[in-house]
Design a protein around this motif. Sequence first.
Motif, short mmCIF file in Angstrom:
data_model
loop_
_atom_site.label_atom_id
_atom_site.label_comp_id
_atom_site.label_asym_id
_atom_site.label_seq_id
_atom_site.Cartn_x
_atom_site.Cartn_y
_atom_site.Cartn_z
N VAL A 11 0.82 -1.16 -0.09
CA VAL A 11 -0.33 0.02 -0.05
C VAL A 11 0.89 1.27 -0.06
CG1 VAL A 11 -1.80 1.26 1.14
CG2 VAL A 11 -1.87 -1.07 1.04
N ARG A 12 1.79 1.38 0.64
CA ARG A 12 2.72 2.36 0.99
C ARG A 12 3.54 2.70 -0.48
NH1 ARG A 12 5.34 1.03 4.90
NH2 ARG A 12 4.38 2.20 6.49
N ARG A 13 3.96 1.61 -1.03
CA ARG A 13 4.55 1.82 -2.50
C ARG A 13 3.78 2.25 -3.35
NH1 ARG A 13 6.85 -3.28 -0.67
NH2 ARG A 13 5.38 -4.48 -2.31
N SER A 14 2.55 1.89 -3.52
CA SER A 14 1.61 2.34 -4.38
C SER A 14 1.39 3.74 -4.26
CB SER A 14 0.32 1.42 -4.17
OG SER A 14 0.50 -0.03 -4.61
N PHE A 15 0.99 4.11 -3.20
CA PHE A 15 0.86 5.57 -2.95
C PHE A 15 2.03 6.50 -3.22
CE2 PHE A 15 -3.04 4.04 -0.61
CZ PHE A 15 -3.88 4.51 -1.27
N GLU A 16 3.19 5.88 -2.69
CA GLU A 16 4.32 6.45 -2.80
C GLU A 16 4.32 7.05 -4.68
OE1 GLU A 16 6.59 8.18 -1.48
OE2 GLU A 16 6.83 7.38 0.69
N ARG A 17 4.20 5.96 -5.22
CA ARG A 17 4.32 6.18 -6.87
C ARG A 17 3.01 6.96 -7.47
NH1 ARG A 17 5.89 0.27 -6.55
NH2 ARG A 17 3.41 -0.10 -6.84
N LEU A 212 -7.80 3.39 -10.97
CA LEU A 212 -7.31 2.78 -9.79
C LEU A 212 -6.08 2.51 -9.50
CD1 LEU A 212 -9.94 -0.24 -9.48
CD2 LEU A 212 -10.07 2.09 -8.18
N LYS A 213 -5.32 2.18 -10.53
CA LYS A 213 -3.88 2.03 -10.61
C LYS A 213 -3.18 3.58 -10.33
CE LYS A 213 0.19 0.67 -13.48
NZ LYS A 213 0.76 0.15 -14.76
N THR A 214 -3.69 4.40 -11.06
CA THR A 214 -3.25 5.72 -11.01
C THR A 214 -3.25 6.41 -9.46
OG1 THR A 214 -3.70 6.32 -13.36
CG2 THR A 214 -3.45 8.28 -11.89
N LEU A 215 -4.62 6.14 -8.93
CA LEU A 215 -4.73 6.36 -7.62
C LEU A 215 -3.83 5.69 -6.49
CD1 LEU A 215 -8.89 6.31 -7.56
CD2 LEU A 215 -7.43 8.30 -7.10
N GLY A 216 -3.29 4.52 -6.84
CA GLY A 216 -2.54 3.87 -6.05
C GLY A 216 -3.35 2.64 -5.29
N ALA A 217 -4.48 2.67 -5.84
CA ALA A 217 -5.73 2.11 -4.99
C ALA A 217 -5.66 0.28 -5.57
CB ALA A 217 -7.10 2.54 -5.19
N HIS A 218 -4.46 -0.18 -5.65
CA HIS A 218 -4.21 -1.70 -6.10
C HIS A 218 -4.74 -2.73 -5.18
CE1 HIS A 218 -1.33 -0.30 -9.10
NE2 HIS A 218 -0.77 0.28 -8.32
N ASN A 219 -5.04 -3.92 -5.48
CA ASN A 219 -5.27 -4.95 -4.74
C ASN A 219 -4.21 -5.19 -3.65
OD1 ASN A 219 -6.27 -7.29 -3.45
ND2 ASN A 219 -5.86 -8.66 -5.22
N ALA A 220 -4.41 -4.97 -2.44
CA ALA A 220 -3.22 -5.02 -1.44
C ALA A 220 -3.46 -6.17 -0.35
CB ALA A 220 -3.35 -3.34 -0.69
N THR A 221 -4.25 -7.03 -0.70
CA THR A 221 -4.42 -8.41 0.17
C THR A 221 -3.24 -9.09 -0.06
OG1 THR A 221 -5.24 -9.40 -1.74
CG2 THR A 221 -6.77 -8.30 0.06
N LEU A 222 -2.80 -9.72 1.04
CA LEU A 222 -1.58 -10.59 0.97
C LEU A 222 -2.10 -11.89 0.14
CD1 LEU A 222 -0.61 -10.49 4.75
CD2 LEU A 222 0.56 -9.55 2.77
N ALA A 223 -3.35 -12.14 0.10
CA ALA A 223 -3.51 -13.09 -0.68
C ALA A 223 -3.68 -13.11 -2.41
CB ALA A 223 -4.70 -13.91 -0.15
N ARG A 224 -3.28 -12.07 -2.71
CA ARG A 224 -3.60 -11.49 -4.15
C ARG A 224 -2.89 -12.11 -4.82
NH1 ARG A 224 0.34 -8.13 -1.89
NH2 ARG A 224 2.10 -7.95 -3.01
N PRO A 225 -3.20 -12.41 -6.26
CA PRO A 225 -2.36 -13.28 -7.35
C PRO A 225 -1.06 -12.60 -7.47
CG PRO A 225 -4.75 -12.73 -8.00
CD PRO A 225 -4.57 -11.92 -6.88
N ARG A 226 -0.02 -13.12 -7.59
CA ARG A 226 1.27 -12.61 -7.66
C ARG A 226 1.77 -12.63 -9.41
NH1 ARG A 226 3.34 -11.26 -2.78
NH2 ARG A 226 1.38 -11.58 -1.22
N GLY A 227 1.04 -13.36 -10.10
CA GLY A 227 1.47 -13.19 -11.49
C GLY A 227 0.94 -12.14 -12.43
N LEU A 228 1.30 -11.81 -13.64
CA LEU A 228 0.60 -10.91 -14.56
C LEU A 228 -0.71 -11.50 -14.89
CD1 LEU A 228 3.76 -9.95 -16.63
CD2 LEU A 228 2.92 -8.65 -14.76
#
Length: 291
Positions: A11-17, A212-228
């Motif tokens: 979450v922190r990295r997303s909002f920094e970007r 959502l990406k521009t806002l930094g509002a990515h899926n931030a769950t630990l269980a999120r999919p890790r692949g593209l």
Amino acid sequence: MTTLPIDKARVRRSFERAAGGYDAVAVLQREIADRLLERLDYVRLEPQRVLDLGAGTGHAIGGLQRRYRKAQVIAVDFAHKMLLQARRRGGWWRRPQCVCGDAELLPLADDSVDLIVSNATLQWCDLPLALAECRRVLRPGGLLMFTTFGRDTLIELRQAWSAVDEDAHVSPFLDLHDIGDALVQARLADPVIDVERLTLTYATVRELMLDLKTLGAHNATLARPRGLTGRARLLALEQAYEIHRCDGHLPASYEVVYGHAWASEMSALSRSVAIPISAIGGREHSVKPAR
């Protein structure tokens, strides 16, 4: 209260970007911040110190400074680059004091703040921890006013993804009653919460996901999919989302929860939460995205 654990580092990295482009797309966040500040018109309070918790780029700072001209306004956010944007708010003679810190572990003394305003932040936190910190730093008689998002937020996107696979693609949001329970558990007095439902509309799912990406509002769950996410799955998502199209547009619903509660002595604490009847159905409004 059950929800998927949030990856706070992500979450922190997303909002920094996102700091540089955030204001260009944060139309909903600005709208609910303005509506939250309007509610202060009905509160009799003359704070000496005001905390903007999760200040982001600082949209609420000007409104707080105009309302409370003698108060010190402190902006707290855990994304340093967001605070660099917030630092520009206000006149040169009255810049906000900016503090980089986490809502779950505030770098402030006990009983040091008269008013906490928090807009669209608590959904990124462990809510009981964040509310306990708010209670700790509030002086007796101090007020917490906040917005966050309820469980029906982005429900169309969540439903569309569920037709594609069983992974968690959308960050979770708490039920209204879980938020009320957390306020009571934090020993905050006379809690009141209500809801309105706002809708953004898009031509395509990809426009929504870009916002959502521009806002930094990515899926931030630990269980999120890790692949593209592959092209085939994106196409499947777009097809699944089409069932929601209305009048040529795709809706993105937000269940906006407004809440307030007071810091007081234990003897005065309310052990129930007031939820207006109107909150059960919620009020429906449409908001245009910034494009």
